[in-house]
Design a protein around this motif. Structure first.
Motif, PDB file in Angstrom:
ATOM      1  N   CYS A 173       6.251  11.016  23.203  1.00 27.04           N
ATOM      2  CA  CYS A 173       5.570  11.435  21.968  1.00 27.04           C
ATOM      3  C   CYS A 173       6.295  11.038  20.686  1.00 27.04           C
ATOM      4  O   CYS A 173       5.673  10.956  19.633  1.00 27.04           O
ATOM      5  CB  CYS A 173       5.304  12.929  21.979  1.00 27.04           C
ATOM      6  N   GLY A 174       7.584  10.816  20.724  1.00 21.41           N
ATOM      7  CA  GLY A 174       8.322  10.360  19.559  1.00 21.41           C
ATOM      8  C   GLY A 174       8.682  11.434  18.542  1.00 21.41           C
ATOM      9  O   GLY A 174       9.260  11.123  17.504  1.00 21.41           O
ATOM     10  N   ALA A 175       8.393  12.693  18.822  1.00 17.45           N
ATOM     11  CA  ALA A 175       8.728  13.761  17.874  1.00 17.45           C
ATOM     12  C   ALA A 175      10.234  13.899  17.691  1.00 17.45           C
ATOM     13  O   ALA A 175      10.692  14.446  16.699  1.00 17.45           O
ATOM     14  CB  ALA A 175       8.128  15.086  18.331  1.00 17.45           C
ATOM     15  N   CYS A 176      10.995  13.386  18.640  1.00 13.71           N
ATOM     16  CA  CYS A 176      12.459  13.500  18.598  1.00 13.71           C
ATOM     17  C   CYS A 176      13.138  12.247  18.049  1.00 13.71           C
ATOM     18  O   CYS A 176      14.351  12.100  18.176  1.00 13.71           O
ATOM     19  CB  CYS A 176      12.984  13.795  20.001  1.00 13.71           C
ATOM     20  N   THR A 177      12.392  11.360  17.420  1.00 15.90           N
ATOM     21  CA  THR A 177      12.953  10.090  16.957  1.00 15.90           C
ATOM     22  C   THR A 177      14.029  10.307  15.888  1.00 15.90           C
ATOM     23  O   THR A 177      13.805  11.007  14.906  1.00 15.90           O
ATOM     24  CB  THR A 177      11.847   9.179  16.394  1.00 15.90           C
ATOM     25  N   VAL A 178      15.186   9.721  16.124  1.00 14.22           N
ATOM     26  CA  VAL A 178      16.289   9.697  15.166  1.00 14.22           C
ATOM     27  C   VAL A 178      16.800   8.258  15.118  1.00 14.22           C
ATOM     28  O   VAL A 178      16.384   7.425  15.922  1.00 14.22           O
ATOM     29  CB  VAL A 178      17.440  10.661  15.563  1.00 14.22           C
ATOM     30  N   HIS A 179      17.701   7.975  14.215  1.00 12.64           N
ATOM     31  CA  HIS A 179      18.308   6.651  14.170  1.00 12.64           C
ATOM     32  C   HIS A 179      19.733   6.750  14.706  1.00 12.64           C
ATOM     33  O   HIS A 179      20.488   7.640  14.306  1.00 12.64           O
ATOM     34  CB  HIS A 179      18.343   6.108  12.752  1.00 12.64           C
ATOM     35  N   MET A 180      20.055   5.856  15.626  1.00 11.33           N
ATOM     36  CA  MET A 180      21.410   5.789  16.188  1.00 11.33           C
ATOM     37  C   MET A 180      21.965   4.413  15.854  1.00 11.33           C
ATOM     38  O   MET A 180      21.391   3.402  16.290  1.00 11.33           O
ATOM     39  CB  MET A 180      21.387   6.023  17.706  1.00 11.33           C
ATOM     40  N   ASP A 181      23.011   4.388  15.058  1.00 13.91           N
ATOM     41  CA  ASP A 181      23.582   3.123  14.573  1.00 13.91           C
ATOM     42  C   ASP A 181      22.508   2.239  13.953  1.00 13.91           C
ATOM     43  O   ASP A 181      22.464   1.020  14.177  1.00 13.91           O
ATOM     44  CB  ASP A 181      24.329   2.401  15.698  1.00 13.91           C
ATOM     45  N   GLY A 182      21.597   2.869  13.213  1.00 11.75           N
ATOM     46  CA  GLY A 182      20.601   2.142  12.437  1.00 11.75           C
ATOM     47  C   GLY A 182      19.315   1.806  13.163  1.00 11.75           C
ATOM     48  O   GLY A 182      18.414   1.226  12.568  1.00 11.75           O
ATOM     49  N   GLU A 183      19.197   2.159  14.435  1.00 11.65           N
ATOM     50  CA  GLU A 183      17.977   1.842  15.177  1.00 11.65           C
ATOM     51  C   GLU A 183      17.326   3.122  15.678  1.00 11.65           C
ATOM     52  O   GLU A 183      18.009   4.053  16.104  1.00 11.65           O
ATOM     53  CB  GLU A 183      18.297   0.927  16.350  1.00 11.65           C
ATOM     54  N   ALA A 184      15.991   3.140  15.654  1.00 14.03           N
ATOM     55  CA  ALA A 184      15.268   4.319  16.114  1.00 14.03           C
ATOM     56  C   ALA A 184      15.438   4.495  17.619  1.00 14.03           C
ATOM     57  O   ALA A 184      15.314   3.536  18.381  1.00 14.03           O
ATOM     58  CB  ALA A 184      13.791   4.195  15.767  1.00 14.03           C
ATOM     59  N   VAL A 185      15.738   5.722  18.023  1.00 14.55           N
ATOM     60  CA  VAL A 185      15.819   6.076  19.441  1.00 14.55           C
ATOM     61  C   VAL A 185      15.126   7.415  19.618  1.00 14.55           C
ATOM     62  O   VAL A 185      15.009   8.202  18.679  1.00 14.55           O
ATOM     63  CB  VAL A 185      17.281   6.184  19.958  1.00 14.55           C
ATOM     64  N   LYS A 186      14.670   7.637  20.830  1.00 14.14           N
ATOM     65  CA  LYS A 186      14.086   8.942  21.149  1.00 14.14           C
ATOM     66  C   LYS A 186      15.212   9.808  21.702  1.00 14.14           C
ATOM     67  O   LYS A 186      15.736   9.540  22.788  1.00 14.14           O
ATOM     68  CB  LYS A 186      12.933   8.763  22.113  1.00 14.14           C
ATOM     69  N   ALA A 187      15.566  10.827  20.942  1.00 18.71           N
ATOM     70  CA  ALA A 187      16.741  11.635  21.247  1.00 18.71           C
ATOM     71  C   ALA A 187      16.598  12.441  22.525  1.00 18.71           C
ATOM     72  O   ALA A 187      17.593  12.935  23.054  1.00 18.71           O
ATOM     73  CB  ALA A 187      17.067  12.548  20.066  1.00 18.71           C
ATOM     74  N   CYS A 188      15.370  12.555  23.052  1.00 15.86           N
ATOM     75  CA  CYS A 188      15.212  13.271  24.323  1.00 15.86           C
ATOM     76  C   CYS A 188      15.459  12.345  25.503  1.00 15.86           C
ATOM     77  O   CYS A 188      15.441  12.787  26.647  1.00 15.86           O
ATOM     78  CB  CYS A 188      13.837  13.930  24.428  1.00 15.86           C
ATOM     79  N   ALA A 189      15.680  11.066  25.223  1.00 15.76           N
ATOM     80  CA  ALA A 189      15.944  10.094  26.290  1.00 15.76           C
ATOM     81  C   ALA A 189      17.375   9.568  26.233  1.00 15.76           C
ATOM     82  O   ALA A 189      17.722   8.625  26.939  1.00 15.76           O
ATOM     83  CB  ALA A 189      14.956   8.940  26.198  1.00 15.76           C
ATOM     84  N   VAL A 190      18.197  10.186  25.384  1.00 13.04           N
ATOM     85  CA  VAL A 190      19.586   9.751  25.211  1.00 13.04           C
ATOM     86  C   VAL A 190      20.499  10.929  25.510  1.00 13.04           C
ATOM     87  O   VAL A 190      20.308  12.016  24.951  1.00 13.04           O
ATOM     88  CB  VAL A 190      19.833   9.254  23.760  1.00 13.04           C
ATOM     89  N   LEU A 191      21.450  10.726  26.406  1.00 16.67           N
ATOM     90  CA  LEU A 191      22.455  11.761  26.625  1.00 16.67           C
ATOM     91  C   LEU A 191      23.355  11.825  25.391  1.00 16.67           C
ATOM     92  O   LEU A 191      23.678  10.786  24.803  1.00 16.67           O
ATOM     93  CB  LEU A 191      23.298  11.449  27.856  1.00 16.67           C
ATOM     94  N   ALA A 192      23.756  13.005  25.024  1.00 10.77           N
ATOM     95  CA  ALA A 192      24.620  13.146  23.844  1.00 10.77           C
ATOM     96  C   ALA A 192      25.887  12.318  24.005  1.00 10.77           C
ATOM     97  O   ALA A 192      26.359  11.712  23.040  1.00 10.77           O
ATOM     98  CB  ALA A 192      24.946  14.615  23.599  1.00 10.77           C
ATOM     99  N   VAL A 193      26.428  12.237  25.223  1.00 12.42           N
ATOM    100  CA  VAL A 193      27.662  11.464  25.426  1.00 12.42           C
ATOM    101  C   VAL A 193      27.438   9.973  25.180  1.00 12.42           C
ATOM    102  O   VAL A 193      28.392   9.252  24.878  1.00 12.42           O
ATOM    103  CB  VAL A 193      28.268  11.686  26.838  1.00 12.42           C
ATOM    104  N   GLN A 194      26.213   9.505  25.284  1.00 11.55           N
ATOM    105  CA  GLN A 194      25.924   8.108  24.976  1.00 11.55           C
ATOM    106  C   GLN A 194      26.047   7.828  23.482  1.00 11.55           C
ATOM    107  O   GLN A 194      26.110   6.673  23.084  1.00 11.55           O
ATOM    108  CB  GLN A 194      24.512   7.733  25.448  1.00 11.55           C
ATOM    109  N   ALA A 195      26.039   8.881  22.681  1.00 13.56           N
ATOM    110  CA  ALA A 195      26.145   8.731  21.229  1.00 13.56           C
ATOM    111  C   ALA A 195      27.582   8.888  20.745  1.00 13.56           C
ATOM    112  O   ALA A 195      27.825   8.968  19.541  1.00 13.56           O
ATOM    113  CB  ALA A 195      25.232   9.740  20.529  1.00 13.56           C
ATOM    114  N   GLU A 196      28.540   8.921  21.676  1.00 14.41           N
ATOM    115  CA  GLU A 196      29.955   9.031  21.300  1.00 14.41           C
ATOM    116  C   GLU A 196      30.308   7.927  20.291  1.00 14.41           C
ATOM    117  O   GLU A 196      30.056   6.740  20.538  1.00 14.41           O
ATOM    118  CB  GLU A 196      30.845   8.898  22.541  1.00 14.41           C
ATOM    119  N   GLY A 197      30.826   8.327  19.147  1.00 14.42           N
ATOM    120  CA  GLY A 197      31.249   7.386  18.114  1.00 14.42           C
ATOM    121  C   GLY A 197      30.121   6.785  17.291  1.00 14.42           C
ATOM    122  O   GLY A 197      30.373   5.989  16.388  1.00 14.42           O
TER     123      GLY A 197
END
Length: 165
Positions: A45-69
């Motif tokens: 659905c994309g309601a969780c879309t955020v930008h990670m290092d400048g690119e849109a990602v769906k935050a419900c499909a990303v483990l928090a540890v994948q966002a380290e740094g």
């Protein structure tokens, strides 16, 4: 539990987290940034879309540890009440909000679409790019209009800031 460090909306954050925690849960539960919504929990659905290092990602499909740094930008970091981001202003102006649940994800997607396709967008491009964002109110016309207008305003704002330099 692993220690997680990242930059969220320009601020450095560090926390011990469960290794299975999703990025969306980290943002909402640990940082209390509740503008990022959980709509489907399946990344459709994309309601969780955020930008990670400048690119849109769906935050419900990303483990928090994948966002380290990583540098994370949420809807809370896009504009302020006193100075809305051009995309936020376009959603307000063109009534792209409807019930508002999908709006943060739509705005984050709109900014990303403009970044990737430029500030002069075609309706077909926006509609195609929004396939991963669902509005349950089903009124995409105003959302598409808002994204086209917001992208154009982002270009105007960029031109103005470059002219002032």
């Amino acid at each position: 539990m692993p220690l997680l460090s990242m930059t969220v909306n320009g601020a450095a954050v560090t926390a011990e987290i469960d290794i299975r925690m999703l990025l969306v849960d980290f943002l909402r539960e640990e940082l209390r940034l509740t503008g990022t919504h959980v709509g489907c929990d399946t990344s459709q659905c994309g309601a969780c879309t955020v930008h990670m290092d400048g690119e849109a990602v769906k935050a419900c499909a990303v483990l928090a540890v994948q966002a380290e740094g990583a540098r994370i930008l949420t809807i809370e970091g896009v504009g302020t009440l006193a100075q809305l981001h051009p995309m936020q202003e376009a959603f307000r102006e063109h009534h792209g909000l409807q019930c508002g649940f999908c709006t943060p994800g739509m705005i984050m997607a709109g900014i990303d679409i403009s970044r990737r396709h430029g500030t002069e967008l075609e309706v077909a491009t926006v509609r195609s790019e929004l396939e991963g964002n669902i509005c349950r109110c089903t009124g995409y016309h105003n959302i598409v209009t808002a994204i086209i207008s917001g992208a154009r305003a982002m270009g105007d704002a960029s031109a103005t800031s470059h002219a002032a330099e």
